[in-house]
Design a protein around this motif. Structure first.
Motif, short mmCIF file in Angstrom:
data_model
loop_
_atom_site.label_atom_id
_atom_site.label_comp_id
_atom_site.label_asym_id
_atom_site.label_seq_id
_atom_site.Cartn_x
_atom_site.Cartn_y
_atom_site.Cartn_z
N LEU A 1 176.20 47.30 36.22
CA LEU A 1 177.51 47.78 36.48
C LEU A 1 178.05 47.22 37.94
O LEU A 1 179.22 47.86 38.14
CB LEU A 1 177.34 49.39 36.23
CG LEU A 1 177.22 49.63 34.75
CD1 LEU A 1 177.07 51.59 34.69
CD2 LEU A 1 177.87 49.07 33.71
N ASP A 2 177.29 46.76 38.42
CA ASP A 2 177.73 45.97 39.75
C ASP A 2 178.98 45.10 39.67
O ASP A 2 179.10 44.22 38.95
CB ASP A 2 176.67 45.27 40.40
CG ASP A 2 177.09 44.95 41.96
OD1 ASP A 2 178.40 44.90 42.25
OD2 ASP A 2 176.38 44.34 42.58
N PRO A 3 180.40 45.51 39.98
CA PRO A 3 181.21 44.54 39.58
C PRO A 3 181.62 43.41 40.42
O PRO A 3 182.09 42.38 40.02
CB PRO A 3 182.65 45.52 40.09
CG PRO A 3 182.15 46.53 40.94
CD PRO A 3 180.56 46.61 40.72
N HIS A 4 180.55 43.07 41.15
CA HIS A 4 180.40 41.72 41.81
C HIS A 4 179.42 40.71 41.27
O HIS A 4 179.14 39.57 41.63
CB HIS A 4 179.80 41.89 43.15
CG HIS A 4 180.72 42.77 44.12
ND1 HIS A 4 180.72 44.09 44.25
CD2 HIS A 4 182.14 42.69 44.71
CE1 HIS A 4 181.59 44.56 44.99
NE2 HIS A 4 182.42 43.70 45.31
N THR A 5 178.89 41.21 40.06
CA THR A 5 177.89 40.18 39.41
C THR A 5 178.57 39.74 38.15
O THR A 5 179.22 40.37 37.42
CB THR A 5 176.78 41.09 39.01
OG1 THR A 5 176.99 42.04 38.12
CG2 THR A 5 175.90 41.47 40.26
N PHE A 6 178.31 38.42 37.71
CA PHE A 6 179.20 37.74 36.69
C PHE A 6 177.97 36.70 36.14
O PHE A 6 177.21 36.46 36.73
CB PHE A 6 180.12 37.22 37.17
CG PHE A 6 181.19 37.78 37.78
CD1 PHE A 6 182.36 38.61 36.90
CD2 PHE A 6 181.41 37.89 39.15
CE1 PHE A 6 183.31 39.26 37.40
CE2 PHE A 6 182.13 39.00 39.49
CZ PHE A 6 183.13 39.40 38.79
N PHE A 7 178.07 36.55 34.78
CA PHE A 7 177.49 35.36 33.96
C PHE A 7 178.03 34.30 34.73
O PHE A 7 179.44 34.05 34.80
CB PHE A 7 177.85 35.24 32.63
CG PHE A 7 177.02 36.92 31.99
CD1 PHE A 7 175.98 36.91 32.12
CD2 PHE A 7 177.90 37.09 30.92
CE1 PHE A 7 175.44 38.23 31.51
CE2 PHE A 7 177.39 38.39 30.34
CZ PHE A 7 176.11 39.01 30.64
N THR A 8 177.14 33.10 34.95
CA THR A 8 177.82 31.89 35.27
C THR A 8 176.83 30.88 34.31
O THR A 8 176.02 31.26 33.34
CB THR A 8 177.30 31.55 36.41
OG1 THR A 8 175.82 31.27 36.67
CG2 THR A 8 177.67 32.32 37.68
N GLU A 9 177.25 29.71 34.13
CA GLU A 9 176.64 28.67 33.39
C GLU A 9 175.02 28.30 33.54
O GLU A 9 174.39 28.07 32.89
CB GLU A 9 177.28 27.26 33.35
CG GLU A 9 178.60 27.12 32.59
CD GLU A 9 179.73 27.66 33.76
OE1 GLU A 9 180.92 27.68 33.25
OE2 GLU A 9 179.41 28.09 34.84
N GLU A 10 174.81 29.13 34.85
CA GLU A 10 173.39 28.78 35.09
C GLU A 10 172.56 30.04 34.75
O GLU A 10 171.26 30.27 35.07
CB GLU A 10 172.99 28.53 36.50
CG GLU A 10 173.42 26.97 36.84
CD GLU A 10 175.04 26.83 36.88
OE1 GLU A 10 175.92 27.50 37.26
OE2 GLU A 10 175.12 25.55 36.31
#
Length: 326
Positions: A137-146
Motif C-alpha cells: 500500500l506504499d503509494p510510492h511503489t509502482f509496477f515497471t516493465e522490469e
C-alpha cells in the motif's frame, strides 16, 4: 496507397471492441479485421455503427482452432496483429482455470505460429498489470516493465504464460512483437460482470452492489479510449521487442469507485453490500507508464471526467445493456 490489413483478435469484446471502432474510424484507409469466437462476453451489437463501413470486416473463429487460423492468415495476409482475445474474468478463472489456459496460452501459441509462418510487420500482445502480482500500500511503489512476473490467480498466471511465450518467439524466431500491460480499463460497452459497469447498472436498477471484503483493494483505472490511443502509438512507434506499461495515474479503492458512482447517480449508499472476499484478492495495482509517455502518450481522461462520461454512456445506451441478466 497500399492497403494496410490489421487483424484484431477479440474485437467483439470490451477493449478489443473499442479498439476496432477507434481504428476503423481513425484510419479509413486501413482494413480492420475483427476476429472473435463470440463467447458469452463477445457481442457484435456494439459495432452496429461501423458494420457497413468498407474498411471493417468480421471473421468468426476461435484462436485455438489451428487449421482455421492458419487458413485465415493464408487468405488475408495481414500486416499487423493486435491480440486481445482472452478469457479475462478472475472469478471465472478461480472456478474453471482450464479454459483460461486453453484460450490464453494455447490460443496465443496458435497465433504466434501463424505469424511465424506467414509473417507480419508487428504482433502486439495485449496483456495486463495483473501478471506482476500485487503491490503493497506504499503509494510510492509502482509496477515497471522490469517488475518480476508474480501472478496470483489462474487468470493472471495464464496471461503471464502467454507473455513469456510471446517473448520467447521474439528471442527464438525474431518475430516482431510488442507486449503491453495495462491497468484496469473502464468505459463504454464493458460487459457487466466487472466492477464499474456492474455498479452503474445495479445502481440504475436500485439493486444491491456487492463489494468484496472491506472494499479497500486499490486499482489504477484507465479509460478504454486512452488505452486505444496508447496501442495506436505502440503499433506505429513502439520499438520491436519492447514491453510497454499503460496506466492511468488514477488509483482508487473499490469502495471509493462504488461511492463515486452512487453519488453521481443520486442514490443511497445503502445499496452497498459487502460480501466475502475473493480468493487470492490482490491488494493493490499501480503502473508507472513513463516509458510509454516518452513516446508522447499521456491519458486524456482523469478518473473524474472518465467516470462521468462512462456513467452517462450507460444512462444513454440502455439498448445495449438491458438484455443482460444483472
Amino acid at each position: 496507397m497500399e492497403t494496410i490489413k490489421i487483424l484484431v483478435t477479440g474485437g467483439a469484446g470490451f477493449i478489443g471492441g473499442n479498439f476496432v471502432q477507434y481504428m476503423v474510424n481513425k484510419y479509413p484507409h486501413y482494413h480492420i479485421y475483427n476476429l472473435d469466437a463470440l463467447t458469452y462476453a463477445g457481442d457484435l451489437l456494439k459495432h452496429r455503427d461501423i458494420e457497413k463501413k468498407e474498411n471493417y470486416h468480421f471473421i468468426q473463429a476461435n484462436i485455438i482452432d489451428r487449421k482455421r487460423i492458419f487458413s485465415i492468415f493464408e487468405e488475408f495476409k495481414f500486416d499487423y496483429v493486435v491480440h486481445f482475445a482472452a478469457e479475462s474474468h478472475v472469478d471465472r478463472s478461480i472456478q474453471d482455470p482450464e479454459i483460461f489456459v486453453r484460450t490464453n496460452v494455447l490460443g496465443t501459441q496458435v497465433l504466434l505460429d501463424a505469424v511465424k509462418q506467414y509473417g507480419v510487420t508487428k504482433f502486439i500482445h495485449v496483456s495486463t498489470d495483473e501478471v506482476y502480482g500485487e503491490l503493497d500500500l506504499d503509494p510510492h511503489t509502482f509496477f515497471t516493465e522490469e517488475s518480476p512476473l508474480q501472478p496470483n490467480s489462474p487468470y493472471s498466471a495464464s496471461k503471464a504464460a502467454s507473455d513469456l511465450l510471446v517473448r520467447s518467439y521474439y528471442e527464438t524466431y525474431q518475430i516482431p512483437i510488442n507486449i503491453t500491460r495495462c491497468s484496469n480499463n473502464y468505459g463504454p460497452f464493458h460487459y457487466p460482470e466487472k466492477l464499474i459497469p456492474l455498479t452503474i447498472l445495479r445502481v440504475l436498477n436500485n439493486r444491491k452492489v456487492p463489494i468484496y471484503g472491506d472494499g479497500k483493494n486499490i486499482r489504477d483505472w484507465l479509460h478504454v479510449m486512452d488505452h486505444c490511443q496508447a496501442l495506436d502509438m505502440i503499433l506505429h512507434q513502439g520499438k520491436i521487442g519492447e514491453v510497454y506499461n499503460i496506466g492511468g495515474h488514477n488509483e482508487r479503492t473499490n469502495i471509493e469507485v462504488v461511492k463515486t458512482i452512487i453519488k453521481r447517480l443520486g442514490k443511497s449508499e445503502n445499496l452497498i453490500e459487502f460480501v466475502p472476499d475473493r480468493l487470492g484478492h490482490d491488494k493493490r495495482y499501480a503502473i508507472n507508464p513513463s516509458k510509454l509517455e516518452k513516446l508522447g502518450w499521456k491519458p486524456f481522461y482523469t478518473f473524474e471526467t472518465g467516470i462521468a462520461q462512462t456513467i452517462q454512456w450507460y444512462v444513454d445506451n440502455k439498448w445495449w445493456w438491458e438484455r443482460f441478466d444483472l
